[in-house]
Scaffold this motif. Structure first.
Motif, short mmCIF file in Angstrom:
data_model
loop_
_atom_site.label_atom_id
_atom_site.label_comp_id
_atom_site.label_asym_id
_atom_site.label_seq_id
_atom_site.Cartn_x
_atom_site.Cartn_y
_atom_site.Cartn_z
N SER A 190 24.34 -22.18 -9.77
CA SER A 190 24.04 -23.62 -9.92
C SER A 190 23.41 -23.91 -11.29
N ILE A 191 22.61 -22.96 -11.81
CA ILE A 191 22.06 -23.14 -13.17
C ILE A 191 23.21 -23.18 -14.18
N ARG A 192 24.17 -22.30 -13.98
CA ARG A 192 25.34 -22.25 -14.87
C ARG A 192 26.09 -23.58 -14.84
N GLU A 193 26.29 -24.07 -13.60
CA GLU A 193 27.04 -25.32 -13.46
C GLU A 193 26.32 -26.51 -14.10
N SER A 194 25.00 -26.43 -14.16
CA SER A 194 24.25 -27.53 -14.79
C SER A 194 24.41 -27.52 -16.32
N GLY A 195 24.95 -26.43 -16.87
CA GLY A 195 25.13 -26.32 -18.32
C GLY A 195 23.88 -25.89 -19.04
N ALA A 196 22.86 -25.46 -18.29
CA ALA A 196 21.57 -25.11 -18.93
C ALA A 196 21.60 -23.75 -19.63
#
Ligand code: COA
Length: 415
Positions: free
Chosen positions: A408-414
Motif C-alpha cells: 500500500s505504501i508503494r501504491e501511494s507513490g511514497a
C-alpha cells in the motif's frame, strides 16, 4: 563485531559533505540507511557521469556500505515512514539547505518529540549569524573559512585547494561530533543536536594562519619567503606559496624530468637538526660552520639562495631518488605524487587505503577506502547502493511493515 555495530543511522544527506560523514560511520560498522527522493535520488548519482546509465563515481565513491531507501518525505505516507525511521534510529544526519527540514515538517523540536534519544547532525554552510541562510558549496567554504586568502603565491590571486576541506573536511568534523554525542548519551540518556558549519571546519583547518595573523601584529613573519625577499607585510596573513607554514623552512623543488613531467618535484624541509646532513648532500659543506648559514636565524633572510642551491642538487635526481638519499639521513622530503601514481601504489592497495570495488552497472572502479584503521574493527568496502535497492528490505526488517502494508505504501507513490 564492528565498532559501531547496532547503531542505526538515518542518512538524509546528499552531495559530498554529509555523505562523507555517514560513509565513515558505515565503515565503522553503523547501519546507514540513505533516504533518497524516488526516481531522482542524490543529485550526484547523475553528475559527472562517465559510464552511460550508471551511477557516477561522484556518487559511488561517497556512498559505500550504505543501504538506499527511496521515500517522498513530502507525501503523507512518506512522512509516516520517516516518523517511524526517526523513532527507530540512533542518529539522523542531514545537510539540506537551511530551513528545508522545517519546511518538510521535521523541526528539531518535532524530531525530539518523536525520539528524545536521537542525535541529529547537520552540516550547514555557516553557523548562526549573518550568512546562516545561505546555500554553500565546497569552494565557497574554502573562501569564507580563510583557506583561499592564505593559499597561492604572493603576487597571484587567492586559490582554492584540491583537498575538499569544506565538504569532506566538515563531514569529518561532524562524524567526530556525532560519536561524542553517542558517547554522552550513554550517560545522559538524551540525544542532542550536532552542528558542523563548513566555515568553522575550514577555519579550524586554517588554525595556523590565524596564529600568523596575531604574530603579524608583533612584527614580520620571518619564516615566510617574502621576509628574505624584503617584501613588506600587509595587515593580513599573506599567501605563502609553498612555504612550510611551520618553524622549519620548506619548499617545493624541481627534480630530474621536471621539464616534461608536471609532478617531478619534491617537498624539501631544511630541518635545523639535520642542517649538517643537508649541507653535505648538496655539496655545500662550508655552510655547516659559516656563521652566515650555520644557525636557523642566520638562514632566514637567505632562504631563496639556500633553496636554489638545494634545487641545483634535486634537479640531478628523480623525486624518488631524493627520497631514497634523504630519508636515511633524516632529512624530511616528500615526492609530489600524482593521482595516477597514488592509484597504482601497491602499498596503498595492501592497506586498503585504495580499493577496487565491483559495481553491477559500471564494473570495477577504484576508490579511497577508510583512512583510519582500527585494529579491532576491520573495514570491508562494499559498493554503493543502487537507488532504492533496499527499500522493501528496510521497510520490512527495520520498520516491521507487513507485505500488504509495503504494497500500500508503494501504491501511494511514497517510495
Ligand atoms: N523527499 C521529498 N523532498 C525531498 C527529499 C525527499 N526524500 N529530499 C530532499 N527533498 C527536498 C528538500 O526538502 C528541499 O525542498 P524545499 O526546497 O522545497 O524545502 C529540496 O529537496 C532541495 O533541497 P536542498 O537542500 O535545498 O538542495 P539544493 O540542491 O537546492 O541545494 C546545497 C544543495 C548543497 C547547496 C544545500 O543543500 C546546502 O546548502 N546544504 C548545506 C551545506 C552543504 O552541505 N553544502 C555542501 C554540499 S556538498
Amino acid at each position: 563485531m564492528k565498532a559501531l555495530e547496532g547503531v542505526k543511522i538515518l542518512d538524509f544527506t546528499h552531495v559530498q559533505s554529509g555523505p562523507t560523514c555517514t560513509q565513515l560511520l558505515a565503515w565503522l560498522g553503523a547501519d546507514v540507511i540513505k533516504v533518497e527522493r524516488p526516481g531522482v535520488g542524490d543529485a550526484t548519482r547523475k553528475q559527472l557521469v562517465d559510464v552511460d546509465g550508471a551511477d557516477s563515481l561522484y556518487f559511488t565513491m561517497l556512498n559505500h556500505n550504505k543501504r538506499s531507501l527511496t521515500l517522498n518525505t513530502k507525501s503523507e505516507a512518506g512522512k509516516e515512514v520517516l516518523e517511524r525511521l526517526i523513532r527507530e534510529c540512533d542518529v539522523m544526519v542531514e545537510n539540506f539547505a537551511p530551513g528545508a527540514l522545517d519546511r518538510m515538517g521535521f523541526s528539531w523540536e518535532r524530531i525530539q518529540e518523536l525520539n528524545p534519544r536521537i542525535i541529529m547532525g547537520s552540516v550547514k554552510g555557516f553557523g548562526p549569524g549573518p550568512y546562516e541562510e545561505c546555500k554553500v558549496y565546497e569552494n565557497v567554504a574554502q573562501c569564507a573559512g580563510g583557506s583561499a586568502s592564505t593559499t597561492g603565491f604572493l603576487d597571484g590571486p587567492p586559490l582554492v585547494t584540491g583537498a575538499q576541506i569544506g565538504d569532506s573536511g566538515t563531514g569529518l568534523h561532524l562524524a567526530l561530533g556525532l560519536l561524542a554525542a553517542l558517547y554522552q548519551r550513554e550517560q545522559s540518556g538524551r540525544g542532542q543536536r550536532v552542528l558542523a558549519a563548513m566555515q568553522d571546519g575550514v577555519l579550524n583547518l586554517c588554525r595556523v594562519k590565524l596564529r600568523d595573523q596575531q604574530r603579524l601584529q608583533r612584527g614580520p613573519l620571518t619564516e615566510y619567503s617574502q621576509f628574505g625577499e624584503g617584501v613588506a607585510f600587509g595587515e593580513a596573513t599573506p599567501r605563502a606559496g609553498n612555504d612550510s607554514g611551520g618553524g622549519q623552512p620548506g619548499r617545493i623543488l624541481k627534480c630530474k624530468g621536471w621539464e616534461d613531467d608536471d609532478n617531478a618535484y619534491t617537498y624539501f624541509i631544511t630541518q635545523a637538526a639535520v642542517w649538517g646532513n643537508i649541507c653535505d648532500v648538496i655539496g655545500k659543506p662550508q655552510w655547516k660552520e659559516d656563521p652566515g648559514y650555520a644557525t636557523p636565524g642566520a638562514r632566514l633572510p637567505k632562504l631563496n639562495e639556500i633553496f636554489a642551491a638545494i634545487e641545483d642538487w634535486t634537479m640531478t635526481k628523480t623525486k624518488f631518488e631524493v627520497m631514497d638519499i634523504c630519508n636515511p639521513l633524516d632529512i624530511p622530503v616528500g615526492p609530489i605524487l600524482s593521482m595516477k601514481e597514488l592509484s597504482e601504489e601497491p602499498s596503498l592497495r595492501a592497506t586498503g587505503t585504495i580499493v577496487e570495488v565491483d559495481h553491477p552497472e559500471r564494473g570495477r572502479y577504484l576508490t579511497v577506502g577508510c583512512p583510519v584503521k582500527l585494529s579491532d574493527s576491520p573495514v570491508e568496502v562494499v559498493r554503493s547502493p543502487l537507488l532504492g535497492e533496499h527499500t522493501d528490505e528496510i521497510l520490512a526488517s527495520v520498520l516491521g511493515y507487513s507485505e500488504p502494508e509495503i504494497q500500500s505504501i508503494r501504491e501511494s507513490g511514497a517510495v
